[in-house]
Structures are given as C-alpha cells and as structure tokens.
Design a protein around this motif. Sequence first.
Motif, PDB file in Angstrom:
ATOM      1  N   PHE B 234      39.022  65.204   3.033  1.00  0.00           N
ATOM      2  CA  PHE B 234      40.385  64.754   3.354  1.00  0.00           C
ATOM      3  C   PHE B 234      41.323  65.215   2.248  1.00  0.00           C
ATOM      4  O   PHE B 234      40.947  65.207   1.075  1.00  0.00           O
ATOM      5  CB  PHE B 234      40.452  63.224   3.459  1.00  0.00           C
ATOM      6  CG  PHE B 234      39.631  62.672   4.587  1.00  0.00           C
ATOM      7  CD1 PHE B 234      40.135  62.659   5.888  1.00  0.00           C
ATOM      8  CD2 PHE B 234      38.349  62.195   4.365  1.00  0.00           C
ATOM      9  CE1 PHE B 234      39.368  62.169   6.941  1.00  0.00           C
ATOM     10  CE2 PHE B 234      37.567  61.704   5.407  1.00  0.00           C
ATOM     11  CZ  PHE B 234      38.086  61.690   6.703  1.00  0.00           C
ATOM     12  N   VAL B 235      42.500  65.597   2.638  1.00  0.00           N
ATOM     13  CA  VAL B 235      43.504  66.003   1.653  1.00  0.00           C
ATOM     14  C   VAL B 235      44.777  65.205   1.910  1.00  0.00           C
ATOM     15  O   VAL B 235      45.246  65.124   3.043  1.00  0.00           O
ATOM     16  CB  VAL B 235      43.810  67.515   1.750  1.00  0.00           C
ATOM     17  CG1 VAL B 235      44.908  67.903   0.771  1.00  0.00           C
ATOM     18  CG2 VAL B 235      42.557  68.335   1.463  1.00  0.00           C
ATOM     19  N   GLY B 236      45.299  64.611   0.863  1.00  0.00           N
ATOM     20  CA  GLY B 236      46.519  63.816   1.000  1.00  0.00           C
ATOM     21  C   GLY B 236      47.755  64.641   0.711  1.00  0.00           C
ATOM     22  O   GLY B 236      48.542  64.313  -0.161  1.00  0.00           O
ATOM     23  N   GLY B 237      47.913  65.705   1.446  1.00  0.00           N
ATOM     24  CA  GLY B 237      49.073  66.575   1.260  1.00  0.00           C
ATOM     25  C   GLY B 237      48.773  67.694   0.284  1.00  0.00           C
ATOM     26  O   GLY B 237      48.073  67.503  -0.711  1.00  0.00           O
ATOM     27  N   GLY B 238      49.254  68.865   0.602  1.00  0.00           N
ATOM     28  CA  GLY B 238      49.058  70.011  -0.282  1.00  0.00           C
ATOM     29  C   GLY B 238      50.366  70.738  -0.490  1.00  0.00           C
ATOM     30  O   GLY B 238      50.798  70.975  -1.609  1.00  0.00           O
ATOM     31  N   PHE B 239      51.016  71.123   0.611  1.00  0.00           N
ATOM     32  CA  PHE B 239      52.339  71.764   0.592  1.00  0.00           C
ATOM     33  C   PHE B 239      52.326  73.080  -0.179  1.00  0.00           C
ATOM     34  O   PHE B 239      53.375  73.576  -0.568  1.00  0.00           O
ATOM     35  CB  PHE B 239      53.421  70.853   0.004  1.00  0.00           C
ATOM     36  CG  PHE B 239      53.375  69.419   0.462  1.00  0.00           C
ATOM     37  CD1 PHE B 239      53.001  69.107   1.754  1.00  0.00           C
ATOM     38  CD2 PHE B 239      53.725  68.391  -0.393  1.00  0.00           C
ATOM     39  CE1 PHE B 239      52.964  67.788   2.184  1.00  0.00           C
ATOM     40  CE2 PHE B 239      53.682  67.064   0.033  1.00  0.00           C
ATOM     41  CZ  PHE B 239      53.298  66.760   1.321  1.00  0.00           C
TER      42      PHE B 239
END
Lengths: 330, 732
Positions: B234-239
């Motif tokens: 899971f990734v909590g945002g990368g942008f």
Amino acid sequence: MRHFTFERAKSVDEAVKGGAQPEAAFLAGGTSLVDLMKLEVLTPLRIVDVSRLDLQKIEARTGGLVLGALATNTDVALHPEVRRRLPALAEALLSGASPQLRNAATVGGNLLQRTRCAYFRDLATLCNKRTPRSGCDALEGWTRMHAILGGSNQCIAAHPSDMCVALAAFDARVKVRGPQGEREIALTDFHLLPEQHPDREFALSPGELVISVFVPTTAAAARSRYVKVRDRASYAFALVSCAAGLELSGGTSGRIIREARVALGGVGTKPWRSIEAERALAGQPPTKDSFRKAAELLLAGAQPRRDNAFKVELAKRTMVRALTLAAEGA
Amino acid sequence: MKPTITGQPLARIDGHAKVTGAARYSAEVQISGVAYGVLVTSACARGRILAIETNDAEREPGVLAVITPKNALRLPDTKVPENDRVVQVLQDDRIVYSNQPVALVVAETLEGAMHAALLVKVHEEKEPATVRLDDEIKNAFEPEPQSASGKKSADQVRGDPARGLREAAMRIDETYQTPYETHNPLEPHATTAVWNGPDRLTVYDATQGVFGVRKKLAKMFALPTGNVRVLTKFVGGGFGCKGTPWSHVILAALAAKQVGRPVKLVLTRPQMFGMVGGRPLTRQRLSVGANKQGKLTALRHESVSTTSRFDDFLEPAASVSRHSYACENMATSHRLVRLDIATPTYMRAPGEATGGFALESAIDELAHALKMDPLALRLASYAETDPTEDKPFSSKSLRKCYAEGARRFGWAWNKRSPARADGMLVGVGMATSSYPAYFSKAEALARMLPDGTALVTSGAVDLGGGTYTVMSQVAADAIGLPMDRVRFDLGDSEMPEAPRSGGSQTAASCASAVLLAGRALRDKLVRMAVADAGSPLLGARPDEVLIENGRMTANGRTDSFADVVKRAGGAPVEERARAGPDEARKKWSLHSFGAQFVEVLVDPDLGHVRVKRLVGVFAGGRILNARLARSQLMGGMVWGIGMALHEETVYDEKIGRIMTRDLADYHVPAHADVQVIEPYFIEEEDVHVDPAGVKGIGEIGITGTAAAIANAVFNATGKRVRSLPITPDKLL
C-alpha cells in the motif's frame, strides 16, 4: 526527545512547587510543548502535568468573564456568555488551529504559546530566542510570516496566538500563582518585547502557574469582531488579524464612537494593542475614514522587511474591516 | 464478450482494510529484530564535512551504530542506473544541498535513534552557494532529451514564429513563474531492509515502482537482480516523489548490512523537503499572436527550470504547447539552470501542470485583449491533428469537453460579474487540460485455482487510486468470473514486471497486460475443456463456447473452470501475457484532454481568493471504474487549487535552505478551501492507444486548473497574477 521526569500535580500548590524546580515545564494540552520537545527545540528535564487540576471552569460574572487556565479553546469559543459578551474572543479562538487542536489546547497554554518562526523551530539555523546571543538568520532571511511591529535587532518572530489578540484588546488580566503567592498581570504586560533578550517571552517567575484570565465585558466588548487574514481558508497562522470593539453613542444618523478597542495579530512580536489608535477613534464617527486614519497611526512605526512589506497595508485594511464589522454590530 | 464489470462504479476493495488500519503501509511492516535508522542532514547548501562528532550519540543506550562517510560500508558501485536519480549515500564528504544525509544513527528504538541523531555534531566547511535563479540564469543550458519529455529534443521550431508574431493583429508577450513545490504525500518515505545472507536482500519500501528499487539496489550493491526482492503493498500517496529510489533506500540497506540487523528508516516530514525531490521552479515566456478572428498566428513558449549541480531533471513545461492548438508558427524551448539545491523530480503532471498554467493564462490574456470569449478563441484554433507531429489524434473529445463543461457550468462570458451584496468580487475563468497517454511494457500472470477462483498478479503499485480494484474488474471480465472469485495482487518484484506507477500509466499498461493474460487463461481453459475426454464440452468448437461466471456452455452442455483444473490434476492452470506499445501506436498522437471552468470569490480589500465552484470535464479513453475515476479527477482538481493558491516551497536565499519544512508552513488546501468540485468524464472508445483502451486520468485533473483559477481571479479583479501561488499579498 531528551529524557525527562514526569509528575502529575494533584494540587496547584504541588504544581507550583514542581514548576519552580530547574528546567521544569508545565504540561497542559501539550499542543505546543510536545511538538517542540520532539524537535528538541525545548528540552525540559522535568514535566509537571497540570492537566488534571480543577481549573477548567468558565464563569460569567457581572462585569466580566473568568476563564479557567485549563478551559479548552473549544469550551471558551462555544460558551454562550463568551459569544454574547465578547464575540471577538469566540471568533478568534475558532479561527485558530483545527477542531482536534482546539479540543486539547487550553487558555493557559495558549497564553504561553511559542512563536511559529521557522528558524526558531530549525536547529540548523541561528536563533537568539532558542540560544541567546547566537544570532538570528530570520533578520535577513524568509520574513513573510514575521513581525513588523515590536521587533529588535535580535528577533522579529511574530506572536502566533489569535486568542491573545482578542484578550489584549479588552483589558484581560492574568491571574498567576507562584512560590510567592498570587498576583495579577495585565495581558498587555504578560508578553515581553524581544529587545535584547528574545529568549525571555513572559513576565513570569519560575514556578508561576496561570490560574485564570479575567476579561471585563464592556459595551465595546459586546460589539466586537475578530478578522483574520491567512494564506488559506482554515488551519493557518495569521498574516494579519485584528480584534476590534466599539461602543457607540447617538442615533443611527449621528453615531459617535465613545470607546474603541483595537489589537492586531500576525504583525507584532507580541499581541499588538494600540491605545493610541483607540484614543484617535474616540469621539469620531464610525466611518471608514476614521478607521483608516487610526490604522495609519497604528502602523506608522511599522518596520517591514523584504518579504512582509505587504503586511503594512494589509494590516490597515484588516483593521478597517474589523472596525467596520464591529460598527455594523453582530 | 462485452465487459460487464469493467466500468462499474464499485467501491474500492481495499477500502475496509484502509479505514480499519488493517492495510499495512511500508513503515508498518513488522519484522522481528528490526533496528531503527534516523538520518542526520546537512545545514549548509554546499561544502564539505570537516568532522562528525559521534561520541555523545554512541554513548546513548541502545545505539547500535552512527554511520558517517568515515565509517560507512563502501558500496561496490556508486553509479546509479540510467534515467535514475543520483543519490547521497555517505560515500564521500561532499555536501551538495541543504538537508542532505550526512550521517545515519541506528538504534534499538525509534525514540533512541531520534534523540541520538540530534546528539551527532556535524562540522561543515561552507562554500559559496546559491539557490537564486537570477544568479545563475546566465549559465542556462540546453538539456539532453529526457524521458520525462518523451525523449523529445529540448527545442522545436515549426514555421516562422517571428513572422507569425509580426503579422498578428494582437500579441501577448508575458513571463509566468511557478514556484518550487514539494509533493508531501501523507505517508512518509519508509524503507525496511532485511538481508537474508550476504547477497540476498529483501526491502519493504514506500515506492511507486518496486522494479526500479530492485534495479538500483542490485546495481549499487553489485547483486544479481534476482537476489533483491522489493515489496510495496500500500502506498499513501506518491505524486512523483516515490517514483525513483532516493538516498534513504540505499542507506537503509547499507545500514542493515553494516549492523547485521534489519533496519527500518522512515523520513521525518522536514526530511521530505529536498532529499526526495520536488517540483522545480519554472520561468516561462509566452509570445502568442492571433488574427482579428482569434486564430493563432504564432506561439512561442520558452521555459527555464532549475535543477541541482549534480543531476539533470527537466520539467518539460513547454511541451504542452506542442500539442494544444492549431498554429502554423510555433517554437518551444527548454533550458536548465543549476543551483545548489537537491535534484527536483516528476511532480503531479510534470510539464503539463506548470506549462499549462503559462499557456492557458496567455491564451486568456489574448482573448481579453481581443475582447473575445476565451472559449471561442480556443475553438478558433482547435487542433484537429497534432500541430507539431502532423499526426492524427488516436482520439480527441476536447470539443465535447468544452461544450459539456460550458453547459454544466453555465459558462457565459460577459466581462465582469457584478460584486455580491457582501462586497465579494465574483469571477469566472476556464482553461484546457491535457496530459499524454503513456503506455509502457507490462506483464501479468493469470492463474486458475482448483476451487474455481483466479489469482491474477502484476508487480504494479497501487498509489491509492484503486489499482487493486480496477485490475480485479478487468481480470473478472477477461476470464469470465464474478468479482468475488478474482483476486488481484500487486506490489512485489517477484511478480511479473509492471512499469512504475507514474505518468498516469498504470491503468493503461497494467490493465492491458491483465486483460491479455485473463483472456489467454480463459482461452486455455476452453481449449483444455473441449479436448478433455472427461468434459461435457468434448469436441465443441472453442469459438462456440460461451463463458459466464466461471461456467463454459456450448450446445446446451456446461463445464466449469474448477472442474477443468481438477480433472487436469489440480495444479493451477496459468497464462502469462505481456502488453506494450508497438510500431502502429507511433502513428498516433496520444493524449487525454479536458476543460475546466471555475467560479471564484475574491475579497477586494483583503485579497483572499475562494474557489467556489470547479467544474471539469475530461476524456481519458475507457473509464475502468466510474467512482474511482471521479475520485482521482477530483483529487487532481484539488491539487490544482493547491497549486493555484497555496503551495510554495520557500528557500532562505542567504543560507540556501528550505524554510517551509512542515505542513504548517507548506500549505496544501484545507477542507475549507475546497468547496464544490464537479468532475465529469466523456467516455471514449480508443482502439489505438492500448489494448485496454485506457488513456489515464491520474494527473490530468491538475492540468489547466491553476490557469482557470488565475483567469477567474483576473475576471473578478482585473489583476493578472503571473506568479503562483495567488496569495492575498499579490492582490492588494
């Protein structure tokens, strides 16, 4: 975080005794202290938890409000008598932080809130407030959020509180108890100018604990407003803010200001009350012209820097807006 | 068969796990015996480490090691792979930007490591440095073609722009600036490195691409690629800032090797300003000319952006002008300027977001100068084919986006709107959105299990956009199963290779591979059934077999996937497929398009801007899940509000250090800043873009938004703000 001892005070006397020890700090809501301890900007050796003391009460008396030092920002802001008799204070509190923080933050803690100067919080930069006489990188640095009033060649950190601005405008007095007993300090004397000792921020002696704040609720207080200008709609420190209150006399056509109260936030090294501007307003009609003249007077001594020159004009406009809203009534 | 599940607005299948905390993000991975690493970073922007005092830190209980350039394990290879970012991993004493890693403390507890890190005393020898664009603009240079700009050359000219400008009835020549920005995903960068023996490494990393991390680690530690495993569930945002592995990833592995323990290294919020990239500052000059009817006669877009002293990242800001409007005379150029800053990187529609602000502001200025409806001006130069590459668009529904957006918004361009009763000024504005449709090589494996459920895998990463969900939908349709009998798994470098989740390409690339693998598996199962003496379908023609819910039917007889697998011995039946761009795709210009319309309120005295309503209509090929697509577009539009009004990474120019290093000083939109956001999409059938027909919608939401808002602010106030963000001081 540096290691520290922790004790929970069971009484005010016990708290005062603990707080008078070297390198002690009182813990209430913890919203500022714990944050700064994690950064090791503050490194107290002894934490005296005062959060369980019986100082939460908000009392509405004839002539004024007594705010317990441990009343939360939320409780004060939502108190019906605060809203009725001193709307600027409720508005100031609600314009600060977030609901979660306001539920934890207290009246006493807010009085003792530390600056949000980015250099104060960054151990890799120079800061006279953090380390006396070490130098100040802010003076020639990024000054957008810094003070234009009350600065010195040692420090230009802005005072961050909204609540204190409203309290400063309305003659609040802080009751403290220390090893020598109880005393009252006018809110406008509670915060010190940085001058040559920006590390000294409060007119408190070691061990002195804030017990409560008394605010007289005058006619001007009842007709008061708080206006805050910031870089986003919520959850931001003020670029400029203004608490203003007016007591008016005369009919609707020929109204005259009997008494005015004005304090600014975001622009001063402490909550910036201006008796001079208030005097200039007394006896004048409540018009934009009089407001603007008083604002010019207040800001005459402003010392802006590269990034915050806009605050001079913005502060004038904010003050005009707050006074206009106050004149219009709630 | 017509898809029945793909496109449905299903709730994300990992939603429950996320809101209950069951979803484990990279920093939450539990590894027994793990030690904690905390970085110490530099104060100055350029110089040399003279000495590092580590005694006090080493004396703290629980401290296992204080790793500095003096005692750090030597890496077999300090070069990074091609197209990857240069890192600072304690191999020398150079300081090349402020907040660079200069030491790493490893301790038994996180608290112990944090405190010890503050006891490390670094003595730096400062050298003259600058972070000011103006100081170095004289040394601007033409960068090599980069992958971020589709390997296009920095400069392109078509026709005669000077003549086009000379002959124009109206000209705009203005300079626009976008500031440094920092991604600030909610989840910090986090790496846990575990060595299983001297040459086998497992890493749990918060990344947008597990294969890129594997490649870099394998290279720098000189390991066979197969000996490195990277996992990201899971990734909590990368942008963009988790797109390439940064210094801390290498350092976590280095520290784990050095102390002989698994090491977890999580960056603090202040450490995420610099070390893991950010959007560079851009300064863009736009010269645009049009005839009296608003038809463009010339378009010149010159962009300068910043990079570090030691690595080249190009923000391809002028590229957007190459594909947007029909114009015979066009010139675009890019220049880089080196400063003593950390290397910038891809951030939220790199190029299109920054370039779109300049281009779409200039177009609005031109419309205003011509006293024309800015929408009409855009239509007057509508590009029916790609104006630079002379190629047809694989699909382009921008005209529909304009019309639908204008209708939904109630677009009526009639100069200034009157102020409201409360004195607030009202303004409206619009802008075009666009983003390239990227498609990269991807593989997927589809496996039918004896219980009749399928497991489909591809080593992509779900940044939070809903990859788990949409891939399950695509797989279910491709195989012929209901959703609850398909499981899709991702985020492991042992799985079939998928591209990094960046450039809005995961849906297109990964869904194409999943589609092909799912269909191949389905076909294989059919072939097995019709050739199986035990199957009721024996002898049927494969093309007459109908498939629904895991059952195969032909001539009134049925068989099931589960039975086929069981009869074949019970071992899972699997098929692997690869998707990727082919030669035919090069014949097309491939972009998503959209249009955004905005209404703002501006306080005329105090300068505060409120985005009251933002309507966006986007066409991005096939929509795999309408609900998740809407959320992604909405998120992109909120990024746009932040870009327009709030976000700015500020350097102290004297000491060369970022001073907005937390979320109190670095502003992103708060809830109160986000009022009505209305994203819509126009569905497109695009058979040229990729097998899944997807063009990607991860980033298009931010393109054009800042310009639309700036244009609306101009409409409200008459003030044109050409330098973002539009803060109150700029409107006084």
